[in-house]
Design a protein around this motif. Structure first.
Motif, mmCIF file in Angstrom:
data_model
loop_
_atom_site.group_PDB
_atom_site.id
_atom_site.type_symbol
_atom_site.label_atom_id
_atom_site.label_comp_id
_atom_site.label_asym_id
_atom_site.label_seq_id
_atom_site.Cartn_x
_atom_site.Cartn_y
_atom_site.Cartn_z
ATOM 1 N N HIS A 1 0.815 -1.205 0.000
ATOM 2 C CA HIS A 1 0.000 0.000 0.000
ATOM 3 C C HIS A 1 0.859 1.270 0.000
ATOM 4 O O HIS A 1 0.636 2.179 -0.793
ATOM 5 N N PHE B 1 -8.547 7.965 6.942
ATOM 6 C CA PHE B 1 -8.644 6.516 6.756
ATOM 7 C C PHE B 1 -7.256 5.877 6.636
ATOM 8 O O PHE B 1 -6.994 4.826 7.222
ATOM 9 N N TYR B 2 -6.368 6.518 5.897
ATOM 10 C CA TYR B 2 -5.034 5.941 5.703
ATOM 11 C C TYR B 2 -4.194 5.993 6.958
ATOM 12 O O TYR B 2 -3.459 5.069 7.282
ATOM 13 N N GLU C 1 -5.338 5.926 9.981
ATOM 14 C CA GLU C 1 -5.848 4.971 10.978
ATOM 15 C C GLU C 1 -5.640 3.525 10.566
ATOM 16 O O GLU C 1 -5.227 2.699 11.371
ATOM 17 N N PHE C 2 -5.952 3.215 9.309
ATOM 18 C CA PHE C 2 -5.972 1.797 8.937
ATOM 19 C C PHE C 2 -4.735 1.307 8.181
ATOM 20 O O PHE C 2 -4.488 0.110 8.121
ATOM 21 N N TYR C 3 -4.004 2.232 7.570
ATOM 22 C CA TYR C 3 -2.837 1.804 6.806
ATOM 23 C C TYR C 3 -1.516 2.277 7.404
ATOM 24 O O TYR C 3 -0.450 1.885 6.946
ATOM 25 N N SER D 1 -11.490 -4.527 13.409
ATOM 26 C CA SER D 1 -10.359 -3.632 13.125
ATOM 27 C C SER D 1 -9.764 -3.814 11.735
ATOM 28 O O SER D 1 -8.757 -3.210 11.414
ATOM 29 N N HIS D 2 -10.362 -4.651 10.900
ATOM 30 C CA HIS D 2 -9.765 -4.893 9.588
ATOM 31 C C HIS D 2 -10.038 -3.699 8.672
ATOM 32 O O HIS D 2 -11.135 -3.156 8.644
ATOM 33 N N ARG D 3 -9.046 -3.320 7.908
ATOM 34 C CA ARG D 3 -9.147 -2.144 7.032
ATOM 35 C C ARG D 3 -10.177 -2.304 5.923
ATOM 36 O O ARG D 3 -10.577 -1.331 5.307
ATOM 37 N N HIS D 4 -10.602 -3.520 5.670
ATOM 38 C CA HIS D 4 -11.613 -3.691 4.634
ATOM 39 C C HIS D 4 -13.016 -3.334 5.123
ATOM 40 O O HIS D 4 -13.910 -3.143 4.313
ATOM 41 N N GLU E 1 -13.623 0.202 4.060
ATOM 42 C CA GLU E 1 -13.699 0.222 2.586
ATOM 43 C C GLU E 1 -15.071 -0.259 2.126
ATOM 44 O O GLU E 1 -15.701 0.342 1.249
#
Lengths: 336, 336, 336, 336
Positions: C84, C115-116, C118-120, C213-216, C219
């Motif tokens: 990513h 979003f990025y 926090e999740f990536y 907690s999964h980033r998907h 999405e």
């Protein structure tokens, strides 16, 4: 030494029962039976085409039930690892002889005649025994099991589904207006040892089945006292069940509340292991008699994870656990 | 467009043939047949209980052979993906109609009546067709295949066993006083799509079978012109064959000699891949139409490794390859 | 012929992209790149220790990006099969050169800087490109894809989760006060080709992970316009995703309504297959570019089942599908 | 109670040793050690990210060796489940303290300094201990094991290879001019618990490796007193070894001779099971401490089949078996 008979010993649960009983210090295996029509009649359970893993451990013959009728009065315990309708038909005979019967089928799990007609396809004839049967969810019904003559050992899915939910219901933590969503994946052994295209090695792959119609849904709902949505799946592995249960808690319920509820009921139970951290994986329990439970809570959404070996805590091990409870042995004797 | 009929289309090889032919620019599938007694008769090949992976790709019905007899004179090509004895019985009918027949069974692979009695359990009635049949080991018999009416597509094990050995025998590199030892492991699909305890998901585990008695041993020996010791094994995977062949080379033979021999016969063959370095693994070929070959030599000991997908290069892909050769299409049309 | 570069070609999605592009009649592979530090740099993609299945199919070298900078102006299309943060860093360079970029990572899927973070775990620097990026859920965004320069190919789980739900939401059939419960099981390839204890053969067994907690999850929620509970699981198989989605429909919604909604959006879409009967199994799609959808309705409870190959419809095939749409080729070119 | 230390307890063999010892009536686990640099130091062996199957069974911490030096004089028994070079380096320390050492590595199996340089990549420094070490092939060396201080537990492949061959060599039945061809397939756990691309779930598929160069070949040849051709393979399963051994018997040797030889040496050995009929499959021994042996003879060609669990009879169970022999306990204590 108590004398035990295993009826239907050539299947996966039956063979596992034989293994456990062969190691049990207080049990002697009086006999292993198969149907008279079975091609396995006369063979050793440990025959190289049957259960060769038991060679040297349980080298006993599989014989038709008729071979044991002369000694039935000497038999203390009967395990029925038979088809549901077979258990239904033969359990009363053993019960009337005074045997303590542990039935691994579904024939005596739900005290409702209509249930059998709808979900099992036969008309139940034994209301009296249904009334007397104790549901063998060992961690919850031990007091009743101690005095029961007929113990209906729970189904594999119902064990995995109920063990995590019951403490929360007992403690009043669940929002019961919203039905728990139970997704569970079972290994192929759950379908038994009979050849069919469904369990052909090349046909098996992860898939859902029995949507809204699986017989374990009413079994779960009955003993939980809570409606549920239950979706079973077949996974491409031999043994094990993994259940993911999504439910809603009451306002204000915390992670500590959940953990406290699980620990209250299981901290002193040897065959249920509660995870304080992380979630159990299937490998944690395959080949072992445990049900492992973990969870995560966010706002009012609760996800419970439970895993067990469908043939062990979901069948044979729980049957032996019930027997240990029934006769006052240590609950885990011969199991770990 | 040539019109092709697949007899026995509901099995693993048959369905794969249908997939290949559906993509072939010069072939039209005229029909897919199953036995009249089959419960699949009338269903689509891509039915959700049959081969749902083909949904949208081959949505053709499976019909009894009788449905096609009226149009048999319009059919150019017949693939027989049937039991050995069924192929034996019905191949002559199609041949007499002028069809070009590709038989995936063992019914015409070895020109010896006694072979069928001993290894296949039926008495062969068609010596004339045995005489005319061409063994469809595509890389070796292409000249004969071009003019054949009946092509006996080789067995899965014989393909994996012969492809690495034939160049060495042709070049005179092997010490033929010592029989090559061929150990091969096949995926479960090799046993077909019929339910049996042997291919029950929970019963499958790596094991040897058919020691000194498998019908592929004489097939290999006949077409190799060299006796061999062949030991088949079942592996716990769906598709693929891995063969390990231990043999003895003549004094003075070097690694370069082996590589030169393999390259001489295969460098320009698109479906055999020779490894200059390393050894092929099963995953290299699963789902693909290749046979991959590697080797190691030490002193006079040679170990050859070959892998293929038993359903593809070991069955359906080789059948299509033979068809491509027979009709002058590019050898790999619709295969890669 | 359009010239395409694959960045990150040694991974599972990258190799699959190379396979598809090698068969594509309108595409020429201009290059395959790996990180300069990669031990694979200089090897062929089809090296026996990398992707030997591609031997003879894609025998191109893996080279550092620097080898292509001189010819970057000749490259029309770039596929980013990279981490990513790597996609984030390098996509603008290709975009500024005028390339059409298909990014298989998550770097441009959600137009929200937070979003990025926090999740990536990185701070997104390219708001302009986030604004311009089109989310490549091919069946839903084809009109936008046709004119996009940057296509953010959806994640594997989000594809499996959204395709069954979007028609129902679009048609207003869902009771949106109750969040759909999405349980999905992915094959191990979803975690990439990097060695770790988590994908060690002996450590893998069915288990849930990333609860809440999964980033998907965001999405899915973003592109669905509907909050969901998403629980990912790892399954013991190489490729594929199976999703079970339990939701609640509005009062009065029937089975026919559901089927009509699914057919309205997918009957003419070649890569989504709707089951009128039964439910799809994982095997229906492994190795194929489809998403298959089935369902069951009881009262107001709806269970949707969707399956796809996580590397194909969940990654490489959808990327190629988007490319086909973008350049006006038939949507399934080189895919089936 | 004897006090035992397990060095390298976090690996597959180490964890299995801990499980066996935890059930052993005469053994107390004094400690479990891991390398000081290990990320696992300080965790429980049964941590949910380590060996959660042992939760409730072996909830002991993994500590650096330094934590035990103060109590080393109280330790009776040391199991080394460590890398070969680590065993080599640390075994003398424990031996000098008077401990009885069971080494599961290859560091003391072959009494030849050159062997270690060539096959293990280090120069052996302890000729004295090599001279004193007893090779722990339990069924053959029990008399020596009873008095040994250092027992070199055999490798997994060598155990599976030697047990079927040794009786035939001992009885003079083999034609020793022709080298037995040993093809063996091991589960992935044989490569240990360290993450690498080779044991990545998606990379594993059946393949041969180490042709003519595996270190177990000279180990087998040395202890068999017979040269062999040994070809190891990796199979796509977690545990188990299946060996197929093709050899040549002397003129006149019969099936009865072979069976008599096997029974002579194993009829009274509890952990070797000889098949009178059929051949053992891998499933017969997975999770169990046995080596099962079957065979077929045709003319002078003999095929021997042996199976074992590579982590049990091929490692941890044989180590415990040796310990039981060494201390005069029943040979199978805690194993079955």
């Amino acid at each position: 030494m108590l004398k035990a008979l295993i009826v239907g010993a050539s299947g996966y649960a039956g063979a596992q029962l034989a293994f456990y009983l062969s190691k049990h210090p207080h049990i002697e295996i009086a006999g292993l039976t198969v149907s008279e029509k079975s091609a396995d009649a006369g063979k050793l359970l440990s025959d190289f085409e049957l259960h060769p893993q038991l060679k040297g451990l349980v080298d006993l013959p599989l014989l038709p039930m008729a071979d044991y009728t002369a000694i039935i009065q000497d038999i203390d315990i009967v395990f029925l690892a038979t088809e549901h309708s077979v258990s239904h038909d033969i359990a009363p005979y053993f019960l009337e002889q005074g045997c303590i019967v542990f039935d691994l089928s579904g024939a005596f799990r739900v005290n409702s005649l209509g249930f059998y007609t709808e979900f099992y396809g036969f008309n139940h004839q034994h209301q009296t025994w249904l009334d007397k049967a104790v549901y063998g969810l060992a961690e919850w019904n031990d007091k009743l099991i101690k005095h029961a003559q007929l113990i209906a050992v729970p189904g594999c899915y119902p064990t995995a589904a109920q063990l995590p939910l019951k403490p929360l219901i007992a403690e009043g933590l669940l929002d019961d207006t919203q039905w728990p969503v139970i997704n569970a994946v079972s290994g192929v052994s759950g379908a038994g040892r009979k050849a069919s295209l469904k369990n052909h090695f090349c046909e098996v792959s992860l898939h859902a089945y029995g949507l809204f119609s699986h017989r374990h849904q009413p079994e779960i709902a009955t003993h939980l006292g809570q409606e549920v949505i239950f979706t079973p799946h077949l996974g491409s592995f031999k043994q094990g069940i993994h259940a993911t249960i999504t439910c809603r808690v009451k306002d204000g319920v915390t992670t500590d509340d959940i953990l406290a509820a699980l620990n209250k009921y299981y901290a002193h139970k040897p065959l249920v292991r509660v995870y304080q951290q992380g979630w159990p994986a299937l490998k944690s329990v395959v080949g072992l008699p445990y049900c492992d439970i973990g969870f995560a809570l966010k706002d009012r959404h609760l996800i419970l994870i439970s895993v067990e070996d469908n043939l062990l805590k979901g069948a044979a091990a729980q049957a032996v656990q019930c027997m240990n409870i029934r006769f006052g042995f240590d609950e885990t004797t011969s199991l770990i």
